[in-house]
Design a protein around this motif. Structure first.
Motif, PDB file in Angstrom:
ATOM      1  N   ILE A  89       0.885  -1.275  -0.036  1.00  0.00           N
ATOM      2  CA  ILE A  89       0.117  -0.014   0.106  1.00  0.00           C
ATOM      3  C   ILE A  89       0.947   1.375   0.054  1.00  0.00           C
ATOM      4  N   THR A  90       0.724   2.030  -1.266  1.00  0.00           N
ATOM      5  CA  THR A  90       1.454   3.275  -1.276  1.00  0.00           C
ATOM      6  C   THR A  90       0.682   4.512  -1.093  1.00  0.00           C
ATOM      7  N   LYS A  91       0.851   5.591  -1.055  1.00  0.00           N
ATOM      8  CA  LYS A  91       0.123   6.677  -1.123  1.00  0.00           C
ATOM      9  C   LYS A  91      -0.970   6.832  -2.292  1.00  0.00           C
ATOM     10  N   ASN A  92      -0.683   6.240  -3.450  1.00  0.00           N
ATOM     11  CA  ASN A  92      -1.539   6.422  -4.551  1.00  0.00           C
ATOM     12  C   ASN A  92      -1.957   4.768  -5.029  1.00  0.00           C
ATOM     13  N   HIS A  93      -1.379   3.783  -4.790  1.00  0.00           N
ATOM     14  CA  HIS A  93      -1.387   2.470  -5.348  1.00  0.00           C
ATOM     15  C   HIS A  93      -1.738   1.700  -4.100  1.00  0.00           C
ATOM     16  N   ILE A  94      -2.547   0.392  -4.666  1.00  0.00           N
ATOM     17  CA  ILE A  94      -2.301  -0.731  -3.939  1.00  0.00           C
ATOM     18  C   ILE A  94      -2.057  -2.068  -4.964  1.00  0.00           C
ATOM     19  N   SER A  95      -1.056  -2.697  -4.386  1.00  0.00           N
ATOM     20  CA  SER A  95      -0.656  -3.881  -5.297  1.00  0.00           C
ATOM     21  C   SER A  95      -0.577  -4.932  -4.492  1.00  0.00           C
ATOM     22  N   THR A 102       6.653 -22.150  -3.680  1.00  0.00           N
ATOM     23  CA  THR A 102       7.776 -21.908  -4.338  1.00  0.00           C
ATOM     24  C   THR A 102       8.420 -20.375  -4.743  1.00  0.00           C
ATOM     25  N   GLY A 103       7.219 -19.521  -4.310  1.00  0.00           N
ATOM     26  CA  GLY A 103       7.251 -18.088  -4.741  1.00  0.00           C
ATOM     27  C   GLY A 103       7.011 -17.815  -6.139  1.00  0.00           C
ATOM     28  N   GLU A 104       6.565 -18.685  -6.901  1.00  0.00           N
ATOM     29  CA  GLU A 104       6.096 -18.357  -8.190  1.00  0.00           C
ATOM     30  C   GLU A 104       4.861 -17.368  -8.283  1.00  0.00           C
ATOM     31  N   ILE A 105       4.958 -16.415  -8.847  1.00  0.00           N
ATOM     32  CA  ILE A 105       3.583 -15.555  -8.770  1.00  0.00           C
ATOM     33  C   ILE A 105       2.535 -15.808  -9.704  1.00  0.00           C
ATOM     34  N   LEU A 106       1.412 -16.507  -9.070  1.00  0.00           N
ATOM     35  CA  LEU A 106       0.285 -16.836  -9.827  1.00  0.00           C
ATOM     36  C   LEU A 106      -0.463 -15.534 -10.599  1.00  0.00           C
ATOM     37  N   LYS A 107      -0.773 -14.597  -9.766  1.00  0.00           N
ATOM     38  CA  LYS A 107      -1.546 -13.468 -10.190  1.00  0.00           C
ATOM     39  C   LYS A 107      -1.032 -12.367  -9.284  1.00  0.00           C
ATOM     40  N   HIS A 108      -1.242 -11.273 -10.173  1.00  0.00           N
ATOM     41  CA  HIS A 108      -0.926 -10.022  -9.617  1.00  0.00           C
ATOM     42  C   HIS A 108      -1.795  -8.629 -10.201  1.00  0.00           C
ATOM     43  N   GLY A 109      -1.849  -7.683  -9.420  1.00  0.00           N
ATOM     44  CA  GLY A 109      -2.559  -6.557 -10.009  1.00  0.00           C
ATOM     45  C   GLY A 109      -2.180  -5.430  -9.296  1.00  0.00           C
ATOM     46  N   ARG A 110      -2.299  -4.141  -9.986  1.00  0.00           N
ATOM     47  CA  ARG A 110      -2.073  -3.089  -8.930  1.00  0.00           C
ATOM     48  C   ARG A 110      -3.426  -1.934  -9.619  1.00  0.00           C
ATOM     49  N   VAL A 111      -3.843  -1.229  -8.521  1.00  0.00           N
ATOM     50  CA  VAL A 111      -5.046  -0.468  -8.430  1.00  0.00           C
ATOM     51  C   VAL A 111      -4.531   1.061  -8.211  1.00  0.00           C
ATOM     52  N   TYR A 112      -4.694   2.010  -8.969  1.00  0.00           N
ATOM     53  CA  TYR A 112      -4.529   3.486  -8.747  1.00  0.00           C
ATOM     54  C   TYR A 112      -5.589   3.970  -7.871  1.00  0.00           C
ATOM     55  N   LYS A 113      -5.320   4.393  -6.623  1.00  0.00           N
ATOM     56  CA  LYS A 113      -6.544   4.791  -5.609  1.00  0.00           C
ATOM     57  C   LYS A 113      -6.081   6.399  -5.137  1.00  0.00           C
ATOM     58  N   PRO A 114      -6.580   7.281  -6.020  1.00  0.00           N
ATOM     59  CA  PRO A 114      -6.190   8.561  -5.597  1.00  0.00           C
ATOM     60  C   PRO A 114      -7.217   8.850  -4.445  1.00  0.00           C
ATOM     61  N   TYR A 115      -8.199   8.298  -4.227  1.00  0.00           N
ATOM     62  CA  TYR A 115      -9.330   8.680  -3.100  1.00  0.00           C
ATOM     63  C   TYR A 115      -9.681   7.498  -2.246  1.00  0.00           C
ATOM     64  N   VAL A 116      -9.425   7.993  -0.782  1.00  0.00           N
ATOM     65  CA  VAL A 116      -9.820   7.166   0.283  1.00  0.00           C
ATOM     66  C   VAL A 116     -10.590   7.939   1.129  1.00  0.00           C
ATOM     67  N   GLY A 117     -11.888   7.148   1.508  1.00  0.00           N
ATOM     68  CA  GLY A 117     -12.865   7.819   2.598  1.00  0.00           C
ATOM     69  C   GLY A 117     -12.649   7.100   3.858  1.00  0.00           C
ATOM     70  N   ILE A 118     -13.060   7.952   5.007  1.00  0.00           N
ATOM     71  CA  ILE A 118     -13.074   7.451   6.302  1.00  0.00           C
ATOM     72  C   ILE A 118     -14.605   6.875   6.596  1.00  0.00           C
ATOM     73  N   CYS A 119     -14.749   5.911   7.079  1.00  0.00           N
ATOM     74  CA  CYS A 119     -15.998   5.308   7.501  1.00  0.00           C
ATOM     75  C   CYS A 119     -16.611   5.902   8.536  1.00  0.00           C
ATOM     76  N   GLY A 120     -17.781   6.324   8.495  1.00  0.00           N
ATOM     77  CA  GLY A 120     -18.805   7.175   9.434  1.00  0.00           C
ATOM     78  C   GLY A 120     -18.649   6.404  10.857  1.00  0.00           C
ATOM     79  N   SER A 121     -18.350   5.164  10.914  1.00  0.00           N
ATOM     80  CA  SER A 121     -18.513   4.451  12.005  1.00  0.00           C
ATOM     81  C   SER A 121     -17.224   4.650  12.693  1.00  0.00           C
TER      82      SER A 121
END
Length: 165
Positions: A89-95, A102-121
């Motif tokens: 998790i970085t400032k602008n992305h979640i990877s 054995t450490g072989e990567i089966l799947k991967h993805g990266r999401v650009y997330k410029p906005y994060v809200g805080i839950c009302g609860s």
């Protein structure tokens, strides 16, 4: 930890980890191969591999050709017995990444997330120490609602597709 201060259980755990890592990094091996390479006794290695087979982490895959005696059993890691998920998790992305034993990567993805809200609860908890009538007690993780755009998808599909979100 100093090897002089290790208990028998710690030595066994360390040896078990070393044997498993050796099997993962060398593909298909035999107990004598492991014993020779790691300078451990053959009975110790055999006991460790029996435990790893019993735990479903190692599999027997036939036998090697005989070199004059009994044929050695071929052992390899049960690569899909367990999987691990990594999250960055970085400032602008979640990877996210999914790998096998054995450490072989089966799947991967990266999401650009410029906005994060805080839950009302979360705000109620911060202000009052409770969410409505419910008093929150540790351990408790407050939630956030990120929104983003998938910007990178691995060759085997995105970890964020299907049941991942």
């Amino acid at each position: 930890m100093d090897k002089k201060n290790e208990t028998n259980m710690e030595v066994k755990k360390r040896n078990r980890n070393r044997v498993f890592r050796y099997i993962c990094s060398h593909g298909t091996v035999s107990n004598p191969d492991i014993s020779y390479a790691m300078q451990m006794s053959l009975p110790t290695v055999t006991q460790i591999t029996k435990e790893l087979i019993g735990d479903g982490l190692v599999e027997e895959n036939g036998e090697f050709q005989s070199t004059g005696g009994r044929r050695a059993k071929a052992l390899s890691a049960a690569v899909n017995a367990r999987q691990a998920v990594g999250l960055d998790i970085t400032k602008n992305h979640i990877s996210l990444v999914l790998s096998n034993l054995t450490g072989e990567i089966l799947k991967h993805g990266r999401v650009y997330k410029p906005y994060v809200g805080i839950c009302g609860s979360d705000l109620h908890y911060y202000e009052t120490g409770a969410i409505g009538d419910y008093v929150v007690k540790p351990p408790f993780v407050l939630g956030h609602e990120p929104g983003g755009t998938v910007v990178e998808v691995g060759k085997n599909g995105c970890i964020l597709q299907d049941t991942w979100i």
